[in-house]
Design a protein around this motif. Structure first.
Motif, short mmCIF file in Angstrom:
data_model
loop_
_atom_site.label_atom_id
_atom_site.label_comp_id
_atom_site.label_asym_id
_atom_site.label_seq_id
_atom_site.Cartn_x
_atom_site.Cartn_y
_atom_site.Cartn_z
N ILE A 51 40.82 33.61 111.83
CA ILE A 51 41.71 33.96 110.73
C ILE A 51 41.36 35.31 110.14
CG2 ILE A 51 42.38 33.31 108.40
CD1 ILE A 51 42.60 30.53 109.25
N LEU A 52 40.05 35.55 109.93
CA LEU A 52 39.69 36.85 109.37
C LEU A 52 40.01 37.96 110.37
CD1 LEU A 52 36.37 36.22 107.43
CD2 LEU A 52 38.68 36.50 106.57
N LEU A 73 31.71 24.97 106.76
CA LEU A 73 31.40 24.84 108.19
C LEU A 73 30.75 26.10 108.72
CD1 LEU A 73 31.96 22.52 110.12
CD2 LEU A 73 34.06 23.65 110.81
N ALA A 74 31.39 27.22 108.47
CA ALA A 74 30.85 28.49 108.96
C ALA A 74 29.55 28.84 108.25
CB ALA A 74 31.87 29.60 108.76
N PHE A 92 22.02 30.16 117.07
CA PHE A 92 22.81 30.44 118.27
C PHE A 92 23.00 31.93 118.47
CE2 PHE A 92 26.85 31.55 116.21
CZ PHE A 92 26.61 31.09 114.93
N VAL A 151 40.73 31.20 104.76
CA VAL A 151 39.27 31.34 104.67
C VAL A 151 38.98 32.65 103.96
CG1 VAL A 151 38.92 30.17 106.85
CG2 VAL A 151 39.03 32.63 106.79
N LEU A 189 22.26 26.76 112.10
CA LEU A 189 22.33 26.63 113.54
C LEU A 189 21.80 27.90 114.17
CD1 LEU A 189 25.79 24.94 114.04
CD2 LEU A 189 23.54 23.91 113.91
N LEU A 203 42.38 37.98 112.62
CA LEU A 203 43.82 38.15 112.72
C LEU A 203 44.40 38.78 111.47
CD1 LEU A 203 45.57 37.49 115.01
CD2 LEU A 203 46.08 35.28 114.02
N PHE A 204 43.91 38.40 110.32
CA PHE A 204 44.56 38.84 109.10
C PHE A 204 43.78 39.85 108.31
CE2 PHE A 204 48.12 36.26 109.52
CZ PHE A 204 47.73 35.02 109.98
N LEU A 205 42.60 40.25 108.82
CA LEU A 205 41.88 41.31 108.15
C LEU A 205 41.61 42.46 109.12
CD1 LEU A 205 41.54 39.72 105.55
CD2 LEU A 205 39.13 40.26 105.61
N LEU A 262 45.05 46.43 103.09
CA LEU A 262 45.61 45.32 103.84
C LEU A 262 47.02 44.98 103.42
CD1 LEU A 262 42.45 43.10 103.63
CD2 LEU A 262 43.25 44.35 105.60
N PHE A 269 36.43 25.05 105.88
CA PHE A 269 36.06 26.07 106.86
C PHE A 269 34.91 26.94 106.40
CE2 PHE A 269 39.04 24.87 109.81
CZ PHE A 269 40.31 24.78 109.31
N GLY A 288 27.58 26.28 116.96
CA GLY A 288 27.61 27.47 116.13
C GLY A 288 28.92 28.23 116.28
N TRP A 289 29.32 28.49 117.51
CA TRP A 289 30.56 29.22 117.73
C TRP A 289 31.77 28.42 117.28
CZ3 TRP A 289 31.30 34.17 118.48
CH2 TRP A 289 30.21 34.93 118.91
N PRO A 328 37.06 29.08 113.28
CA PRO A 328 38.23 29.23 112.39
C PRO A 328 38.12 30.46 111.51
CG PRO A 328 37.35 27.00 112.28
CD PRO A 328 36.38 27.80 113.06
N VAL A 329 36.94 30.65 110.93
CA VAL A 329 36.75 31.81 110.06
C VAL A 329 36.97 33.11 110.85
CG1 VAL A 329 35.02 33.10 108.78
CG2 VAL A 329 35.23 30.65 108.45
N LEU A 330 36.40 33.17 112.05
CA LEU A 330 36.53 34.40 112.83
C LEU A 330 37.97 34.67 113.22
CD1 LEU A 330 33.44 34.30 115.19
CD2 LEU A 330 33.87 35.81 113.27
N ALA A 342 26.78 26.92 109.83
CA ALA A 342 26.43 27.46 111.15
C ALA A 342 25.57 28.71 111.00
CB ALA A 342 27.71 27.78 111.93
N PHE A 394 31.88 26.15 114.93
CA PHE A 394 31.95 26.07 113.47
C PHE A 394 32.49 27.36 112.87
CE2 PHE A 394 30.38 22.17 113.99
CZ PHE A 394 29.30 21.70 113.25
N THR A 395 32.08 28.47 113.46
CA THR A 395 32.52 29.74 112.87
C THR A 395 33.85 30.21 113.43
OG1 THR A 395 31.16 30.87 114.50
CG2 THR A 395 30.24 30.61 112.30
#
Lengths: 360, 308, 408
Positions: A26-27, B122-123, B132, B179, B130, A29-31, B153, B119, A16-17, A22-24, B126, A19-20
């Motif tokens: 990037i978001l 994938l997310a 978790f 993403v 999933l 860092l850039f949001l 932003l 991505f 779970g962690w 990359p999204v976490l 999850a 998979f998420t």
């Protein structure tokens, strides 16, 4: 039973962690980080050289917000003008695009309509294009001797020099207002200017917005309309309601959620209009197409005033939130009478019962 | 039109045609009276008139790009140029950086679309399937992120890109767009509608999470993936503000930034409408093609419920 | 527990970026100088002719000095300068306008090399004044242009006018404009902005600010006289603003023959040659106003970044680019005038038709250079665009107020 309980759970936690992640990242860092950084810049005296977190940058409290909101100088009047322009833009665009989208969705959703796919595609196509391409096209269509003025000319009216006309449309041609309106000012802009409405140039942008976003929201309404059960409509038809009555009393109340979504998206989008201004007029004529988003960009990258520019961005954020909340409150207040919703629900239940239980 | 996250999400819902249709009762037969025929005719007339208003500007765009400048100024409405000329296109492709802009837009769009498809799904998987710790928090954070308007932003994204040292590079253009929260939501919603039994069976058979995701669930997610492809392609191809702040090197200019500067007269003197309209037409073609190709597939998925 | 986990991740990410930020913040000072490091030159080009000319001269210098240098034509000079300075990696040499000088000089972005120039005295004094901040010459003026009156000679003779009718007073200008106004052509079409109307203001003895840009002088009788003169002619239909006839600037209106006369600077030669080669024109001095001759001058300088890694090389390049040979080459390529007085006679010999532009050097006045003045001028322009129906006194008063806020 190969794996049980915590075994599967542990594997899933890692997955779970992962998979998420990359999204976490990037978001985040850039949001997320940018928002925090902008918040710091808006309360600091960073002048645009080197890092905002370097040693020589100091905390100045609300000074930048003050420059923009109550300093009495050019920054305040520029912000006031941009607010006024964007306010009228929002007031005109959001209702218009919602009505147009709803109208088109209802028309396209009719039974026995040939070429439904063609119409839907035609109305949605402008939304697919880039705002840059459409703005360039608009500059041509709305030029003084352009296509729009040619069409208006068929009706014997001389069209204005759209993108160069700074007169407010609600001034109806009056060049100066009465003293009791021109003297008092709010945010550096006279009341006369506040009630003047959008300029003719801004109106061309309003038309552009309705043209390009009507199709997007039409899709949303279509999706919602297709989810409505037909029996309720037919029941109303059998009861003798005209199509107009049917629409306002039966269809529309059931679309409330979608309506709320469309209005919210419209508000959020309209308050941030930037692309068209950057491509098209850059604030001209006479700053009547200046918007807070463009002003924020211009103040930062053009005039090197990073603190006030960041302050403008956050004030805009607050405005968007306030408008969204107001709109939500208004819709909830004018909620469809509970009685009618109950009537609809009762009727659906009756039909379901009769379908299950055989003939009646 | 800024494609904020929430707008993308709603558009995705719209593109997928919403959920299932309601059960149908036997049709009430409506009789054809002359009144109905007239009403139906009026409706067609209105729809066609509106369609003309929607399509005509684009026809003017293409027609004007083949006109000479004086012709464009004198006959703005005509769809047939007095003298056909490809001067605008020649200047665009031979005398300007247009090919470079096109190349850059393609590079960025391909990477961003591929990244988002992978991505986001994938997310989304999850979050949907999933179980978790922290899943709820992540979901809440994503919702909160979607609420932040793009305007806030604009400046700080430039500052962050600067600090990370990726200013004026492809990384700086692509990474921040790689993403998007709306895409995650679309995929999550879709995965939640897939029967759990299939995955449970695979898990009992010993498959790991990624295996289940990649080989079993993802192939079933065609409509949602197509939606993501369309939205990502559109979003990155039409993006402007991000490219303004993340690059300054002319060799990294994308189509949107380049045409915007062309339009505001920075790269040429005077109002050269055929040139600008040609640029606008060409930059619209790829995204229109993607739209037309993929939209058919989506419509076919949901026409079961829609009466054509 | 869930909350703590997610919170930890977020905090870690934020900390990572903040540390990177602080790190690069500490690195920005004290960069090692290397006199062989390659240079980047950022220019705000007016067109392909200018870009090519700069590239040629820079290449020639590269060959003789052995230092590599690349020229980049900016699509948005101000924005790219801002981005460069804030990232700590600006271009080494760049065009700097009078508008931008105060801002960048005050936040330490510029390397003030003025004193390192041996022939400082050769520059026109008014240009040196435009680029002096805090008592130091911040950069070398690279060229300048002035405004004069451009007339369409065909329209002139068609209206029955001769060389003797070239206007030398305001009244004569109005009369000539009236004669030249036909159905499709207006007598005088100019840009509706300070950068053009200011010429009239100087002819009346006024300007927005004083010579040093230390005092606001917008609200004066002289300026009022100038604005009223323009307004009267706008109302009579003999003058028009370019935007109102559908043109982007005066030169476009002139080239498309929407106006028989215009007020523009040296750059008119390039644009006329490229875009409107069929229009025959002549450059004559602007008429004298109530206070005598007057016009505006526009100039840019070669700025050198304080963060440059090869400051000596940069200054050497600038010295070459402001030498007589290079400046005359630029003049030939895109019509500007050299910033050094020793090149004046050669330039006049080369371009006798454009002599009025150079003759104005003795009485031309510069634009306001105080920090933030550019925004005030933009605001002035937005009000003066509606001059035909506006109130000149109110416009000048609000501009005065805004300018005074800058000099506090």
């Amino acid at each position: 039973m190969a794996r049980t309980g915590s075994g599967i759970r542990r594997g899933q936690t890692a997955a779970g962690w992962l998979f998420t992640a990359p999204v976490l990242v990037i978001l985040g860092l850039f949001l997320l980080v940018p928002v925090l950084m902008a918040a710091w810049v808006s309360v600091s005296d960073w002048t645009g050289r080197g890092s905002p977190f370097a040693g020589g940058v100091h905390f100045v409290g609300a000074e930048n917000y003050g420059t923009v909101l109550w300093s009495g100088g050019l920054a305040e009047s520029d912000f006031g003008i941009s607010l006024k322009n964007n306010f009228w833009y929002v007031i005109l665009v959001v209702p218009l695009q919602t009505i147009v989208a709803l109208f088109l969705a209802v028309m396209v959703n009719r039974r026995m309509l040939r070429g439904r796919g063609f119409f839907r595609t035609a109305y949605y196509f402008p939304s697919v294009t880039s705002s840059v391409a459409i703005t360039v096209l608009w500059l041509f269509l709305f030029s003084a001797s352009g296509a729009v003025n040619a069409v208006i000319g068929w009706f014997g009216v001389k069209g204005p020099n759209w993108f160069n006309d700074p007169d407010g449309i609600f001034h109806f041609g009056a060049q100066t207002g009465p003293a009791f309106l021109t003297r008092p000012t709010a945010l550096g802009v006279s009341l006369w200017d506040w009630i003047g409405g959008p300029s003719v140039a801004m109106t061309a942008f309003v038309i552009l917005a309705v043209f390009t976003t009507g199709g997007t929201f039409m899709l949303l309404f279509l999706a919602a309309l297709q989810n409505l059960s037909e029996e309720v409509e037919e029941a109303a038809l059998v009861d003798g309601a005209s199509s107009v009555q049917r629409f306002f009393r039966v269809t529309l109340p059931q679309l409330k959620t979608t309506l709320f979504t469309v209005l919210t998206l419209g508000l959020i989008g309209c308050w941030q209009v930037f692309d068209q201004i950057y491509t098209g007029t850059r604030g001209n004529p006479s700053k009547t197409t200046l918007t807070p988003a463009y002003l924020s960009y211009q103040a930062a990258f053009g005039s090197n005033e990073w603190g006030p520019a960041a302050a403008i961005a956050f004030i805009l954020f607050a405005i968007i939130i306030v408008f969204t909340l107001i709109q939500r409150w208004v819709l909830a207040e004018r909620a469809v009478s509970k009685r009618r919703m109950k009537w609809i629900a009762d009727y659906q239940a009756t039909l379901a019962r009769s379908a299950k239980g055989g003939s009646r | 039109m800024t494609m904020s996250n929430t707008r993308e999400l709603a558009e995705g819902v719209g593109l997928m045609g919403g959920g299932t249709a309601a059960p149908r009762a036997p049709r009430v037969r409506e009789r054809w009276t002359p009144g109905r025929a007239v009403a139906q005719g009026a409706i067609y007339a209105i729809l066609i008139a509106i369609a003309v208003i929607y399509i005509f500007p684009f026809l003017i765009d293409i027609a004007t790009s083949f006109k000479t400048e004086p012709d464009a100024a004198a006959n703005p409405l005509s769809l047939i140029p007095q003298t056909w000329t490809t001067a605008a296109y020649q200047q665009l492709f031979l005398n300007s950086d247009f090919p470079i802009w096109f190349k850059n837009s393609v590079i960025v769009t391909v990477f961003v679309t591929a990244g988002r498809v992978f991505f986001d799904s994938l997310a989304g998987y999850a979050l949907a399937r999933l179980d978790f710790r922290g899943r709820g928090v992540i979901f809440a954070v994503l919702v909160a992120i979607m609420a932040v308007p793009n305007i806030v932003l604009l400046i700080p994204k430039f500052l962050v890109i600067n600090q990370l040292g990726i200013f004026d590079s492809y990384a700086g253009m692509i990474l921040p767009l790689l993403v998007d929260a709306a895409g995650v939501f679309i995929m999550k919603n879709f995965f939640e509608s897939i029967p759990v039994a299939i995955e449970e069976q695979a898990r009992i058979d010993g498959a790991g999470s990624f295996r289940i995701f990649w080989s079993i669930v993802l192939p079933m997610a065609r409509p949602a993936l197509i939606t993501i492809v369309i939205l990502s392609f559109q979003g990155s191809w039409n993006e402007l503000a991000h490219f303004i702040v993340s690059t300054s090197d002319p060799s990294l200019t994308t189509l949107t930034k380049g045409v915007a500067q062309l339009a505001s007269g920075q790269l040429s003197q005077g109002t050269q409408y055929p040139l600008k309209l040609a640029a606008g037409a060409i930059m619209t073609i790829p995204v229109a093609i993607v739209f037309f190709i993929f939209q058919r597939r989506i419509v076919n998925q949901s026409t079961g419920a829609v009466k054509e | 527990m869930k909350l703590a986990r997610a919170g930890a991740v977020l905090v870690a990410a934020t900390a990572a970026v903040a540390l990177t930020a602080c790190g690069s913040g500490f690195n920005s000072g004290g960069s090692a100088q290397d006199s062989k490091k390659p240079l980047t030159v950022l220019i705000g080009s007016s067109g392909p002719a200018e870009t090519a000319a700069v590239k040629d001269q820079v290449a020639a210098w590269s060959k003789s000095s052995g230092i590599k240098a690349t020229v980049q034509a900016a699509s948005n000079l101000n924005q790219q300068l801002a981005q460069g300075f804030s990232s700590g990696k600006p271009a080494d040499v760049f065009y700097l306008s009078t508008d931008a000088l105060a801002g960048y000089a005050s936040n330490g972005s510029l390397y003030a090399y003025g004193d390192k120039l041996s022939d400082k005295g050769d520059f026109y004094p008014s240009l040196v004044k435009s680029f002096t901040y805090d008592g130091k010459l911040q950069c070398a003026p690279k060229d300048f242009s002035t405004l004069q009156l451009i007339i369409n000679t065909d329209a002139w003779s068609k209206a029955g006018l001769t060389d003797a009718d070239v206007p030398t007073t305001w009244d004569q200008l109005s009369a000539v404009a009236k004669k030249l106004t036909t159905g499709s052509q207006t007598g005088l079409v100019i840009g509706g902005e300070y950068a053009r109307i200011g010429a009239f203001m100087t002819e009346a003895g006024g300007n927005l600010m004083n010579d040093d840009s230390t005092k606001a002088t917008a609200d004066s009788d002289a300026n009022l006289k100038a604005l009223q003169y323009v307004q009267d002619n706008l109302k009579a239909g003999d003058f028009k603003f370019a935007a109102d006839v559908g043109a982007g600037w005066g030169g476009e209106a002139f080239g498309k023959q929407l106006g028989a006369m215009t007020i523009e600077g040296n750059w008119i030669s390039g644009s006329q040659q490229n875009d409107y080669p069929d229009v025959k024109y002549k450059v004559v001095p602007l008429p004298k106003g109530p206070a005598g001759a007057g016009t505006l001058q526009f100039t840019n300088c070669w700025g050198v970044a304080a963060d440059s890694k090869n400051k000596d090389g940069a200054v050497d390049l600038v010295k070459a680019l402001t030498s007589k040979g290079d400046q005359l080459a630029f003049a030939k390529a895109f019509g500007v005038m050299p910033s050094i007085q020793s090149a004046a006679s050669e330039w006049k010999k080369e371009f006798p038709d454009y002599a009025p532009f150079l003759d104005a050097a003795s009485y031309a006045q510069g634009v306001p250079t105080a920090k933030g003045a550019a925004d005030v001028v933009t605001d002035f322009n937005s009000q003066v665009a509606k001059l035909a129906t506006g109130d000149p006194k109110a416009i000048l008063q609000s501009t005065q107020k805004n300018l005074e806020a800058l000099t506090k």
